[in-house]
Design an enzyme around this catalytic site. Structure first.
Site, short mmCIF file in Angstrom:
data_model
loop_
_atom_site.label_atom_id
_atom_site.label_comp_id
_atom_site.label_asym_id
_atom_site.label_seq_id
_atom_site.Cartn_x
_atom_site.Cartn_y
_atom_site.Cartn_z
N GLY A 169 47.83 30.42 35.76
CA GLY A 169 47.54 31.06 37.04
C GLY A 169 47.86 30.06 38.14
O GLY A 169 47.20 29.04 38.29
N ALA A 170 48.94 30.36 38.89
CA ALA A 170 49.37 29.44 39.95
C ALA A 170 48.95 29.97 41.32
O ALA A 170 49.65 29.79 42.31
CB ALA A 170 50.88 29.23 39.88
N GLY A 171 47.80 30.64 41.36
CA GLY A 171 47.27 31.14 42.63
C GLY A 171 46.56 30.02 43.37
O GLY A 171 46.85 28.85 43.19
N GLY A 202 44.40 27.71 40.90
CA GLY A 202 45.29 27.06 39.93
C GLY A 202 46.20 26.03 40.58
O GLY A 202 46.30 24.88 40.14
N ARG A 218 37.87 38.20 43.93
CA ARG A 218 37.07 39.20 44.65
C ARG A 218 37.62 39.51 46.02
O ARG A 218 38.19 38.67 46.68
CB ARG A 218 35.66 38.65 44.87
CG ARG A 218 34.82 38.74 43.67
CD ARG A 218 33.37 38.54 44.05
NE ARG A 218 33.03 37.17 44.32
CZ ARG A 218 31.85 36.79 44.80
NH1 ARG A 218 30.94 37.70 45.09
NH2 ARG A 218 31.59 35.52 45.01
N ARG A 222 31.38 39.70 41.44
CA ARG A 222 32.22 39.08 40.41
C ARG A 222 32.35 40.01 39.20
O ARG A 222 33.37 40.03 38.54
CB ARG A 222 31.62 37.74 39.98
CG ARG A 222 31.62 36.69 41.08
CD ARG A 222 30.95 35.41 40.63
NE ARG A 222 30.97 34.37 41.65
CZ ARG A 222 30.00 34.14 42.54
NH1 ARG A 222 28.92 34.89 42.55
NH2 ARG A 222 30.11 33.16 43.41
N VAL A 247 37.97 29.51 34.30
CA VAL A 247 37.58 29.56 35.71
C VAL A 247 37.47 31.02 36.17
O VAL A 247 36.69 31.37 37.05
CB VAL A 247 38.62 28.81 36.59
CG1 VAL A 247 38.22 28.82 38.06
CG2 VAL A 247 38.80 27.37 36.12
N HIS A 273 27.12 32.32 36.61
CA HIS A 273 27.79 32.20 37.89
C HIS A 273 27.80 33.56 38.56
O HIS A 273 28.77 34.28 38.53
CB HIS A 273 29.23 31.70 37.66
CG HIS A 273 29.99 31.46 38.93
ND1 HIS A 273 29.53 30.63 39.91
CD2 HIS A 273 31.18 31.93 39.36
CE1 HIS A 273 30.43 30.60 40.90
NE2 HIS A 273 31.42 31.40 40.58
O1 TXD Z 1 33.44 29.08 40.07
C1 TXD Z 1 34.34 29.73 39.60
N1 TXD Z 1 34.45 29.86 38.29
C2 TXD Z 1 35.33 30.37 40.47
C3 TXD Z 1 36.11 31.46 39.91
C4 TXD Z 1 35.64 29.89 41.76
C5 TXD Z 1 36.70 30.42 42.48
C6 TXD Z 1 37.55 31.47 41.94
N2 TXD Z 1 37.05 32.09 40.76
C7 TXD Z 1 37.90 33.03 40.05
O2 TXD Z 1 39.10 32.39 39.62
C8 TXD Z 1 38.39 34.21 40.87
O3 TXD Z 1 37.39 35.19 40.98
C9 TXD Z 1 39.57 34.67 40.04
O4 TXD Z 1 39.12 35.45 38.95
C10 TXD Z 1 40.16 33.35 39.51
C11 TXD Z 1 41.38 32.87 40.27
O5 TXD Z 1 41.12 32.79 41.64
P1 TXD Z 1 42.31 32.51 42.71
O6 TXD Z 1 41.68 32.46 44.02
O7 TXD Z 1 43.14 31.39 42.22
O8 TXD Z 1 43.10 33.88 42.56
P2 TXD Z 1 44.67 34.14 42.90
O9 TXD Z 1 45.11 33.27 44.00
O10 TXD Z 1 44.82 35.61 42.99
O11 TXD Z 1 45.44 33.61 41.60
C12 TXD Z 1 45.37 34.23 40.36
C13 TXD Z 1 46.73 34.06 39.72
C14 TXD Z 1 47.87 34.81 40.43
O12 TXD Z 1 48.90 33.92 40.81
C15 TXD Z 1 48.34 35.82 39.38
O13 TXD Z 1 49.75 36.06 39.43
C16 TXD Z 1 47.96 35.11 38.09
O14 TXD Z 1 46.68 34.56 38.37
N3 TXD Z 1 47.91 35.98 36.94
C17 TXD Z 1 48.30 35.58 35.72
N4 TXD Z 1 48.74 34.39 35.28
C18 TXD Z 1 49.06 34.29 33.99
N5 TXD Z 1 48.94 35.31 33.11
C19 TXD Z 1 48.48 36.51 33.50
N6 TXD Z 1 48.35 37.50 32.62
C20 TXD Z 1 48.15 36.68 34.86
N7 TXD Z 1 47.68 37.72 35.58
C21 TXD Z 1 47.54 37.29 36.85
#
Ligand code: TXD
Length: 312
Positions: free
Chosen positions: A10-12, A15, A83, A89, A119, A176
């Site tokens: 996950g490069a969001g 990540g 979210r 969540r 995460v 969490h």
């Molecule tokens: O305390 C904690 N655990 C948390 C959790 C704190 C902050 C964020 N938290 C959760 O992490 C949030 O609720 C999300 O479920 C994740 C990721 O958060 P982020 O803010 O990084 O979300 P993004 O920016 O939308 O990035 C998610 C990336 C995005 O680039 C998608 O293309 C990718 O996940 N994605 C995938 N990657 C690989 N494989 C699959 N199948 C896939 N599906 C989506």
């Protein structure tokens, strides 16, 4: 001896920021994976081009191919949806469960003995699911939440006293979610419990703000959720494992009777080292906090049952 290898799935926001912090601290070479074509490659290239300015020798590779993740020591899983304002969540359950199943299956093909740090939300249930799909030992699969929730708590404590954040040690237990349990008794300023430094009403106000810490940021950002403090928290855990430093950090770990809780992933203090969760620390907490912890674990269990039913 080769450098350690960490894959971030996950490069969001979380990540990519975690990947950046890991290479900048020169903890490991990083593989940044995403399903979105070209995006992780673009972010990795951009980060690599900061290396001469920041002065790091670690490498980062962006990819859409799981083969590139082969031989990872640690895999951090941030893939999923985040979210939006007004969502809990738990609303992310089914969508993210599908993603976790896919990710863990793929990752294990190439790194069969990696340590998995989850995460993705809802965190505790996704950690349980990752463990279940992986077939790994419980100590190898754990989740990041407590470090973040405690960091938020610490920041509110430092602001309220006021005092240097460096002297604050804060403790948040439980799932969490809205039922997380800030524990004032074990939250201190250089060893002095905050109960001796702040009035009860202020502590209860800070506890509430901590429980809503994620939502407060979601509301301000409008799209997406927090990622600076979450990525810093991920990297603290990655560092503890890679350096085998045995740090004591609150993590989402599998309980086998501690705190009277059985067979549930939930946030508790653990010793983190090269083997992952090397020990779970059972604190002597007061009855009302213990009741709250049990309620929190029940909420995690209920959601796990929902997930098992949805996939049956
Ligand atoms: O305390 C904690 N655990 C948390 C959790 C704190 C902050 C964020 N938290 C959760 O992490 C949030 O609720 C999300 O479920 C994740 C990721 O958060 P982020 O803010 O990084 O979300 P993004 O920016 O939308 O990035 C998610 C990336 C995005 O680039 C998608 O293309 C990718 O996940 N994605 C995938 N990657 C690989 N494989 C699959 N199948 C896939 N599906 C989506």
């Amino acid at each position: 001896m080769g450098k350690p290898k960490v894959t971030v799935i996950g490069a969001g926001f979380v990540g990519a920021t975690s990947a950046q912090r890991i290479v900048e601290k020169q903890l490991a070479d990083v593989v940044l994976f995403d399903v979105v074509e070209d995006m992780p490659q673009g972010k990795a290239l951009d980060m690599m081009q900061s290396a001469s300015v920041e002065g790091f020798d670690t490498q980062i590779l962006g990819t859409n191919d799981y083969a590139d993740t082969a031989g990872s020591d640690i895999v951090v899983i941030t893939a999923g949806i985040a979210r939006k304002p007004g969502m809990s969540r738990d609303d992310l359950l089914n969508t993210n469960a599908k993603i976790i199943r896919d990710v863990v299956t793929q990752v294990l093909k190439y790194s069969p003995n990696a340590i998995l740090i989850t995460v993705t939300n809802p965190l505790d249930v996704m950690t349980y699911l990752a463990w279940k799909i992986s077939g790994l030992e419980h100590h190898q699969v754990f989740g990041m939440a407590g470090v973040l929730d405690s960091a938020r708590y610490a920041s509110f404590i430092a602001e309220a006293i006021p005092c240097s954040i460096k002297d604050v040690r804060a403790m948040v237990l439980g799932g969490h979610g809205d039922t997380m349990v800030p524990v004032p008794q074990y939250s201190t300023v250089n060893g002095i419990p905050i109960t001796q430094l702040l009035p009860e009403e202020k502590i209860s106000e800070i506890n509430d703000r901590t429980r809503n810490g994620g939502a407060e940021i979601v509301k301000l950002l409008k799209t997406g959720s927090a990622y600076y403090a979450p990525s810093a928290s991920v990297v603290a855990m990655v560092e503890a494992v890679l350096l085998d430093s045995k740090r004591v950090l609150p993590c989402c770990a599998f309980l086998t009777g501690q705190y009277g809780l059985e067979s549930v992933y939930c946030g508790v203090p653990v010793v983190l080292g090269r083997n992952g969760v090397e020990r779970i620390i059972e604190l002597d907490i007061n009855d009302s906090d213990l009741d709250l912890l049990k309620e929190s674990a029940e909420a995690v269990k209920d959601l796990t049952i929902k997930l098992d039913q949805a996939s049956a």
